[in-house]
Write a protein that holds these residues in place. Structure first.
Motif, PDB file in Angstrom:
ATOM      1  N   PRO A 151       0.832  -1.211   0.000  1.00  0.00           N
ATOM      2  CA  PRO A 151       0.000   0.000   0.000  1.00  0.00           C
ATOM      3  C   PRO A 151       0.861   1.253   0.000  1.00  0.00           C
ATOM      4  O   PRO A 151       1.872   1.330   0.703  1.00  0.00           O
ATOM      5  N   ALA A 152       0.461   2.232  -0.793  1.00  0.00           N
ATOM      6  CA  ALA A 152       1.243   3.466  -0.911  1.00  0.00           C
ATOM      7  C   ALA A 152       0.325   4.606  -1.309  1.00  0.00           C
ATOM      8  O   ALA A 152      -0.587   4.429  -2.119  1.00  0.00           O
ATOM      9  N   VAL A 153       0.566   5.783  -0.731  1.00  0.00           N
ATOM     10  CA  VAL A 153      -0.224   6.964  -1.058  1.00  0.00           C
ATOM     11  C   VAL A 153       0.659   8.189  -0.910  1.00  0.00           C
ATOM     12  O   VAL A 153       1.536   8.229  -0.040  1.00  0.00           O
ATOM     13  N   GLY A 154       0.462   9.182  -1.786  1.00  0.00           N
ATOM     14  CA  GLY A 154       1.333  10.359  -1.752  1.00  0.00           C
ATOM     15  C   GLY A 154       0.608  11.637  -2.110  1.00  0.00           C
ATOM     16  O   GLY A 154      -0.485  11.624  -2.684  1.00  0.00           O
ATOM     17  N   PHE A 155       1.238  12.757  -1.737  1.00  0.00           N
ATOM     18  CA  PHE A 155       0.706  14.093  -2.042  1.00  0.00           C
ATOM     19  C   PHE A 155       1.876  14.931  -2.530  1.00  0.00           C
ATOM     20  O   PHE A 155       2.953  14.930  -1.927  1.00  0.00           O
ATOM     21  N   SER A 156       1.698  15.657  -3.632  1.00  0.00           N
ATOM     22  CA  SER A 156       2.788  16.413  -4.242  1.00  0.00           C
ATOM     23  C   SER A 156       2.420  17.883  -4.368  1.00  0.00           C
ATOM     24  O   SER A 156       1.309  18.221  -4.781  1.00  0.00           O
ATOM     25  N   ILE A 157       3.365  18.748  -4.000  1.00  0.00           N
ATOM     26  CA  ILE A 157       3.222  20.189  -4.210  1.00  0.00           C
ATOM     27  C   ILE A 157       4.021  20.578  -5.447  1.00  0.00           C
ATOM     28  O   ILE A 157       5.223  20.309  -5.531  1.00  0.00           O
ATOM     29  N   GLY A 158       3.337  21.190  -6.409  1.00  0.00           N
ATOM     30  CA  GLY A 158       4.025  21.714  -7.589  1.00  0.00           C
ATOM     31  C   GLY A 158       4.784  22.981  -7.205  1.00  0.00           C
ATOM     32  O   GLY A 158       4.244  24.089  -7.223  1.00  0.00           O
ATOM     33  N   PHE A 159       6.035  22.796  -6.875  1.00  0.00           N
ATOM     34  CA  PHE A 159       6.840  23.848  -6.254  1.00  0.00           C
ATOM     35  C   PHE A 159       6.978  25.069  -7.154  1.00  0.00           C
ATOM     36  O   PHE A 159       6.931  26.217  -6.686  1.00  0.00           O
ATOM     37  N   GLU A 160       7.156  24.857  -8.463  1.00  0.00           N
ATOM     38  CA  GLU A 160       7.361  25.984  -9.385  1.00  0.00           C
ATOM     39  C   GLU A 160       6.142  26.900  -9.403  1.00  0.00           C
ATOM     40  O   GLU A 160       6.267  28.127  -9.358  1.00  0.00           O
ATOM     41  N   ARG A 161       4.968  26.297  -9.484  1.00  0.00           N
ATOM     42  CA  ARG A 161       3.738  27.102  -9.541  1.00  0.00           C
ATOM     43  C   ARG A 161       3.546  27.870  -8.245  1.00  0.00           C
ATOM     44  O   ARG A 161       3.199  29.057  -8.255  1.00  0.00           O
ATOM     45  N   VAL A 162       3.767  27.218  -7.133  1.00  0.00           N
ATOM     46  CA  VAL A 162       3.593  27.861  -5.832  1.00  0.00           C
ATOM     47  C   VAL A 162       4.562  29.028  -5.674  1.00  0.00           C
ATOM     48  O   VAL A 162       4.175  30.132  -5.274  1.00  0.00           O
ATOM     49  N   CYS A 163       5.832  28.816  -6.017  1.00  0.00           N
ATOM     50  CA  CYS A 163       6.827  29.895  -5.898  1.00  0.00           C
ATOM     51  C   CYS A 163       6.512  31.029  -6.866  1.00  0.00           C
ATOM     52  O   CYS A 163       6.687  32.210  -6.534  1.00  0.00           O
ATOM     53  N   GLY A 164       6.065  30.681  -8.068  1.00  0.00           N
ATOM     54  CA  GLY A 164       5.723  31.715  -9.042  1.00  0.00           C
ATOM     55  C   GLY A 164       4.606  32.617  -8.551  1.00  0.00           C
ATOM     56  O   GLY A 164       4.652  33.840  -8.715  1.00  0.00           O
ATOM     57  N   ILE A 165       3.600  32.020  -7.910  1.00  0.00           N
ATOM     58  CA  ILE A 165       2.489  32.805  -7.358  1.00  0.00           C
ATOM     59  C   ILE A 165       2.988  33.745  -6.267  1.00  0.00           C
ATOM     60  O   ILE A 165       2.644  34.933  -6.238  1.00  0.00           O
ATOM     61  N   LEU A 166       3.819  33.237  -5.374  1.00  0.00           N
ATOM     62  CA  LEU A 166       4.312  34.060  -4.274  1.00  0.00           C
ATOM     63  C   LEU A 166       5.195  35.201  -4.789  1.00  0.00           C
ATOM     64  O   LEU A 166       5.146  36.315  -4.264  1.00  0.00           O
ATOM     65  N   LEU A 167       5.986  34.938  -5.821  1.00  0.00           N
ATOM     66  CA  LEU A 167       6.811  35.998  -6.408  1.00  0.00           C
ATOM     67  C   LEU A 167       5.933  37.084  -7.018  1.00  0.00           C
ATOM     68  O   LEU A 167       6.189  38.282  -6.847  1.00  0.00           O
ATOM     69  N   GLU A 168       4.885  36.666  -7.739  1.00  0.00           N
ATOM     70  CA  GLU A 168       3.971  37.638  -8.344  1.00  0.00           C
ATOM     71  C   GLU A 168       3.289  38.500  -7.289  1.00  0.00           C
ATOM     72  O   GLU A 168       2.979  39.668  -7.530  1.00  0.00           O
TER      73      GLU A 168
END
Length: 414
Positions: free
Chosen positions: A319-336
């Protein structure tokens, strides 16, 4: 020689890199505080592993690496294009983690709570928001088949998003098994379900008319297409309605539990919602899938359960389960948004003349570091131009090695 990076890849200026380092540090601190441990894997994987990874459309976006020397010559002589490559760049972090776990499982705790923050590669058509090289921040739990693993991943990921300043987001949850069971009840054949789900997943982009048109074009049974269309137009997408169509409470029990438990943990800080059309593109997902939607972004934070992936390596299900944060999109939003690193010391440049005692300059810089992050630089002939350059680079103040003057720069000065 070309000075620009390849299309779909980027150079990062110091100011952006500093923000990325801070954001990644906050995410890692949140994950580690919850007991997750960080690992690293190589960027290259065996092509056979990549080809058999059930990565959906991503399998068409793999950067393949040619064989070398005699092996390449023999492959070229064979005339078989598939023989040319024996390895490729990873397109996400899930396949490498599954291989890693298969190889090292006897030395790892059970369940294994793991962090990966690393670069991945996809041969995308470069455009805004789509890079060929980008960073993902993943957390996964391997060895826990209970729905508590899903609840914990939702909680920890949401706390990471809150910590870096995102609010007003919703964690959308679905279970592929429930969706597939409903579609079969509507009359779609089992071997058609993947294709139907791909169209259904576009509901928010193309609407009910678009979904119906696409399924009709694919040649599916008109009765099944109409049954799905009736469901979409009725507009009642509650779990109770879907559960009634599936008529298998045991199948929906885990999803009900995850939604109820996650709502309790969220305590109003963010939303939890059932999303019956949520599929996620990767073919390796076997059960629940998640996606975070937010006023600032959609789909940049997502994941799901993939119980069959490790079994491809060892012949038994893990059994395996995961969650991923798209780091580029998140950082791009914060920069904007002009995000400022909380609690960061102001930045100062200490300027010195050509004949200065450099040891004394460094000693003065060390004293100033009680209140500033200080760099030492030769004093330019044109101070105005030098001040402008420093301000553009994010510096707040300038001091001088040969006197006690301090000049504050721009509106950032404190």
């Amino acid at each position: 020689m070309k000075t620009q990076p390849l299309k779909g890849m980027r150079d990062l200026l110091p100011r952006e890199q500093a923000l990325r380092d801070y954001i990644q540090g906050q995410i890692l601190a949140t994950y580690r505080a919850a007991g997750f441990q960080r690992i690293s894997t190589p960027i290259l994987e065996d092509m056979e592993n990549l080809d058999k990874s059930d990565g959906g459309d991503n399998l068409n976006l793999i950067f393949k690496v040619l064989k070398r020397g005699d092996k390449l010559e023999h492959a070229l002589a064979s005339g078989n294009e598939k023989q040319l490559s024996d390895m490729g760049l990873r397109y996400d972090l899930t396949l490498p983690l599954s291989r890693y776990y298969a190889a090292n499982r006897n030395e790892l705790p059970n369940p294994f709570k793991v962090i990966q923050t690393d670069r991945v590669y996809r041969a995308e058509r470069p455009q805004k928001g789509r890079l060929r090289e980008f960073v993902q921040c993943d957390i996964d739990i391997l060895g826990d088949s209970s729905p508590n693993a899903e609840v914990e991943l939702i909680d920890v990921t949401a706390r990471a998003l809150l910590k870096i300043g995102f609010t007003g987001f919703t964690v959308n949850i679905n279970d592929r098994r429930i969706l597939r069971a409903m579609l079969e009840k509507m009359g779609f054949a089992e071997d058609q379900l993947d294709s139907v789900c791909i169209s259904f997943d576009k509901m928010d982009k193309i609407g009910a008319d678009g979904v119906k048109a696409e399924l009709t074009e694919k040649g599916f049974a008109p009765e099944a297409v109409q049954a799905l269309d009736d469901f979409l137009r009725a507009g009642d997408f509650s779990l109770d309605t879907v559960a009634a169509k599936v008529d298998d409470e045991a199948l929906t029990a885990d999803l009900r539990y995850v939604i109820a438990a996650s709502e309790k943990v969220a305590n109003g800080r963010y939303g939890i919602a059932y999303a019956p059309s949520l599929v996620r593109g990767q073919g390796y997902y076997t059960g629940m899938v998640f996606e975070v939607t937010c006023p600032q972004f959609s789909g940049a934070v997502a994941g799901g359960r993939y119980d069959n992936m490790v079994g491809k390596f060892i012949g038994q299900q893990v059994p395996a389960v995961g969650f991923s944060i798209g780091f580029e999109r998140v950082c791009g939003i914060l920069l904007e948004q002009g995000y400022q690193i909380p609690g960061a010391k102001p930045k100062m440049a200490l300027l010195y003349l050509k004949d200065a005692d450099f040891a004394a300059v460094l000693a003065k810089a060390e004293q100033l570091r009680a209140d500033y992050d200080v760099t030492v630089l030769p004093q330019a002939k044109k101070l105005g131009k030098q001040f402008g350059t420093l301000e553009a680079a994010g510096y707040n103040a300038v001091a001088f090695a040969d006197n006690d003057d301090v000049k504050l720069l721009g509106q950032k000065a404190e």
